[in-house]
Scaffold this active site. Structure first.
Site, PDB file in Angstrom:
ATOM      1  N   ASP A  32      32.668  44.765  11.566  1.00  0.00           N
ATOM      2  CA  ASP A  32      33.295  43.641  12.248  1.00  0.00           C
ATOM      3  C   ASP A  32      32.801  43.371  13.658  1.00  0.00           C
ATOM      4  O   ASP A  32      32.423  42.450  14.265  1.00  0.00           O
ATOM      5  CB  ASP A  32      34.573  43.290  11.730  1.00  0.00           C
ATOM      6  CG  ASP A  32      35.646  44.111  12.131  1.00  0.00           C
ATOM      7  OD1 ASP A  32      35.117  45.314  12.705  1.00  0.00           O
ATOM      8  OD2 ASP A  32      36.699  43.919  11.982  1.00  0.00           O
ATOM      9  N   GLY A  62      49.904  52.915   9.050  1.00  0.00           N
ATOM     10  CA  GLY A  62      48.945  53.959   9.226  1.00  0.00           C
ATOM     11  C   GLY A  62      48.087  54.280   7.998  1.00  0.00           C
ATOM     12  O   GLY A  62      47.704  55.206   7.704  1.00  0.00           O
ATOM     13  N   GLY A 121      45.762  52.341   6.802  1.00  0.00           N
ATOM     14  CA  GLY A 121      44.342  51.781   6.761  1.00  0.00           C
ATOM     15  C   GLY A 121      44.400  50.430   5.929  1.00  0.00           C
ATOM     16  O   GLY A 121      43.308  49.730   5.571  1.00  0.00           O
ATOM     17  N   SER A 143      48.597  47.107   8.299  1.00  0.00           N
ATOM     18  CA  SER A 143      50.094  46.639   8.655  1.00  0.00           C
ATOM     19  C   SER A 143      50.232  45.768   9.841  1.00  0.00           C
ATOM     20  O   SER A 143      51.010  44.994  10.022  1.00  0.00           O
ATOM     21  CB  SER A 143      50.907  47.956   8.293  1.00  0.00           C
ATOM     22  OG  SER A 143      50.415  48.747   9.518  1.00  0.00           O
ATOM     23  N   SER A 144      49.263  46.189  10.880  1.00  0.00           N
ATOM     24  CA  SER A 144      49.366  45.417  12.255  1.00  0.00           C
ATOM     25  C   SER A 144      49.039  43.961  12.197  1.00  0.00           C
ATOM     26  O   SER A 144      49.789  43.267  12.675  1.00  0.00           O
ATOM     27  CB  SER A 144      48.676  46.439  13.310  1.00  0.00           C
ATOM     28  OG  SER A 144      47.528  46.596  12.807  1.00  0.00           O
ATOM     29  N   ASP A 156      40.701  41.927   9.889  1.00  0.00           N
ATOM     30  CA  ASP A 156      42.138  41.941   9.324  1.00  0.00           C
ATOM     31  C   ASP A 156      42.847  40.914   9.639  1.00  0.00           C
ATOM     32  O   ASP A 156      43.840  40.435   8.566  1.00  0.00           O
ATOM     33  CB  ASP A 156      42.853  43.328   9.955  1.00  0.00           C
ATOM     34  CG  ASP A 156      42.000  44.788   9.783  1.00  0.00           C
ATOM     35  OD1 ASP A 156      40.980  44.696   9.178  1.00  0.00           O
ATOM     36  OD2 ASP A 156      42.471  45.745  10.590  1.00  0.00           O
ATOM     37  N   TYR A 181      37.668  55.071  17.709  1.00  0.00           N
ATOM     38  CA  TYR A 181      37.405  53.779  17.522  1.00  0.00           C
ATOM     39  C   TYR A 181      36.762  53.403  18.605  1.00  0.00           C
ATOM     40  O   TYR A 181      35.745  52.766  18.660  1.00  0.00           O
ATOM     41  CB  TYR A 181      38.752  53.253  17.046  1.00  0.00           C
ATOM     42  CG  TYR A 181      38.486  51.725  16.323  1.00  0.00           C
ATOM     43  CD1 TYR A 181      38.309  51.402  14.985  1.00  0.00           C
ATOM     44  CD2 TYR A 181      37.998  50.713  17.446  1.00  0.00           C
ATOM     45  CE1 TYR A 181      37.994  50.265  14.454  1.00  0.00           C
ATOM     46  CE2 TYR A 181      37.841  49.383  16.707  1.00  0.00           C
ATOM     47  CZ  TYR A 181      37.947  49.129  15.504  1.00  0.00           C
ATOM     48  OH  TYR A 181      37.705  47.915  14.780  1.00  0.00           O
TER      49      TYR A 181
HETATM   50  C1  GLA Z   1      40.071  48.582  11.573  1.00  0.00           C
HETATM   51  C2  GLA Z   1      40.000  47.370  12.605  1.00  0.00           C
HETATM   52  C3  GLA Z   1      39.153  46.448  11.797  1.00  0.00           C
HETATM   53  C4  GLA Z   1      37.801  47.164  11.437  1.00  0.00           C
HETATM   54  C5  GLA Z   1      38.143  48.397  10.461  1.00  0.00           C
HETATM   55  C6  GLA Z   1      36.810  49.104  10.349  1.00  0.00           C
HETATM   56  O1  GLA Z   1      40.989  48.410  10.513  1.00  0.00           O
HETATM   57  O2  GLA Z   1      41.175  46.800  12.942  1.00  0.00           O
HETATM   58  O3  GLA Z   1      38.436  45.301  12.709  1.00  0.00           O
HETATM   59  O4  GLA Z   1      37.010  47.548  12.549  1.00  0.00           O
HETATM   60  O5  GLA Z   1      38.966  49.258  11.358  1.00  0.00           O
HETATM   61  O6  GLA Z   1      36.161  48.370   9.574  1.00  0.00           O
END
Ligand code: GLA
Length: 388
Positions: free
Chosen positions: A39, A125, A127, A130-131, A173, A222
């Site tokens: 993304d 946490g 994946g 949640s945020s 997200d 990241y």
């Molecule tokens: C997290 C980030 C997203 C995306 C994913 C990996 O969830 O918030 O924007 O980059 O990692 O695909």
């Protein structure tokens, strides 16, 4: 505990006394089926919104305080609305709320004094985003009657995370939390910000499996990956100045840089470029009902994340490898940012009971942890729900 209006209204009253909830907003978490770490490279992703969601109950308050209570954490924050513009992050959950409030103010929306209660069923946490679920439900609650284009809402919430929380995430997200659909995944073009609704074959189901670990490394890795992708683009630009992001690079073009690109940077770029290609192939395979190919693409995605992008971990690899040995499983991969959190598994519906039992037992034996499993039912995006 659940997200029923009754539970939320009751919890709100316990916290704020006589003040009645005036409105409740819901925003879902998500599972990303394929298109990982693409993304922020302006490529393709294909998440589905889940029925796990964050609920924000709100009611106007006298004075100038924005009071926020997290029911999950039994913890509260309290800010003067006049101080939102100069607020600084505290490095905890309150930053998601204040990040949104501060972006609203920057965008010219007054943030009202209010009592707010947040409750979420999206595991933190994991994946499963949640945020973004907090950000989007809080943004809707603070906006109240004022309307904002859905795409603007998603972008504003992403800015809250980029600018205030300090996480250079992409748009996936927040976008899927706003635009989720029932019974379908959503393929998002992270450059044009247009999307395509992708109904999924009924003869397969998706299950997210939580490693129950979140390695600290995650957020610094990241940032490194974002920087490494930018380095790859800079190298490609020396020959192709028109290239603006890895989205513009094909596998063939990338191979021309084999000799000159730093090996680590080359591997990162190879993941992103091949992952974009896998998203397209996955959508096409889904349209044809080619479950076998869909599963193979999920596996290829995982291997690429494991070896080229290096964002997997022992626990995720174990869950994927074990799942692939269970009859009826088409494919499995890590989902989300990595370094813990969940895998997403595609399997025959009738294989689910055996899958759950086998995977759970093997994981417990190996890591001493019980992996929580979530059936992935595609759900609708952020909306107001009735408070009665
Ligand atoms: C997290 C980030 C997203 C995306 C994913 C990996 O969830 O918030 O924007 O980059 O990692 O695909």
């Amino acid at each position: 505990m659940d997200g029923s209006p009754r539970f939320l209204v009751q919890s709100f009253q316990e916290r704020y006394g006589d003040a009645a909830v005036s409105r409740i907003f819901r925003a879902p978490g998500r599972v990303n089926l394929i298109g990982e770490h693409t993304d922020y490279n302006l490529g393709f992703v294909m998440p589905m919104a889940l029925d796990l969601a964050c609920f924000t109950a709100v009611s106007p308050a006298a004075g100038d305080r924005l009071r926020v209570y997290s029911k999950n954490l039994d913890d509260s924050r309290d800010w003067a609305v006049s101080g939102i513009q100069t607020a600084k992050p505290d490095g905890d959950w309150g930053d998601y709320v204040m990040g949104v409030a501060s972006e609203l103010v920057k965008a010219g929306y007054e943030v009202p004094a209010a009592n707010v209660l947040i409750w979420s069923s999206v595991p933190v946490g994991s994946g499963l985003s949640s945020s973004a679920a907090i950000e989007v439900s809080v943004a809707k609650a603070l906006l109240g009657d004022r309307s904002m284009e859905p795409l603007e809402l998603a972008k504003l919430c992403r800015r809250a995370e980029n600018n205030f929380v300090g996480m250079p995430c992409g748009i996936m997200d927040q976008y899927i939390s706003v635009f989720g659909r029932e019974k379908a995944a959503v393929k998002i073009d992270c450059r044009s910000l247009e999307c395509e609704i992708v109904p999924l074959p009924a003869s397969a189901e998706f299950v997210a499996v939580n490693t129950m670990v979140k390695h600290e490394l995650g957020s610094s890795a990241y940032r490194n990956r974002v920087a490494e992708c930018a380095a790859a683009v800079a190298t490609v630009q020396e020959k192709y100045p028109m290239v603006a992001s890895l989205r513009d690079v094909s596998s063939r073009m990338l191979s021309e840089f084999q000799e000159i690109m730093e090996p680590v940077v080359m591997r990162r770029a190879r993941h992103v470029v091949s992952e974009d290609e896998r998203v397209e192939a996955f959508v096409a395979a889904s349209g044809r009902g080619d479950l076998k190919l869909m599963g193979e693409l999920l596996q290829a995605s995982h291997r690429s994340l494991q070896h080229d992008y290096e964002v997997s971990c022992e626990e995720l690899d174990f869950l994927v490898d074990t799942a692939l040995g269970i009859p009826g499983v088409f494919g499995a991969r890590m989902t989300g940012g990595g370094f813990g959190g969940c895998t997403v598994n595609m399997l025959r519906p009738e294989a689910a009971p055996h899958f759950r039992a086998t995977l759970s037992e093997a994981y417990q034996k190996r890591f001493g942890l019980t992996p929580v499993m979530y059936p992935c039912r595609p759900s609708f995006g952020a909306s107001e729900i009735s408070a009665s």
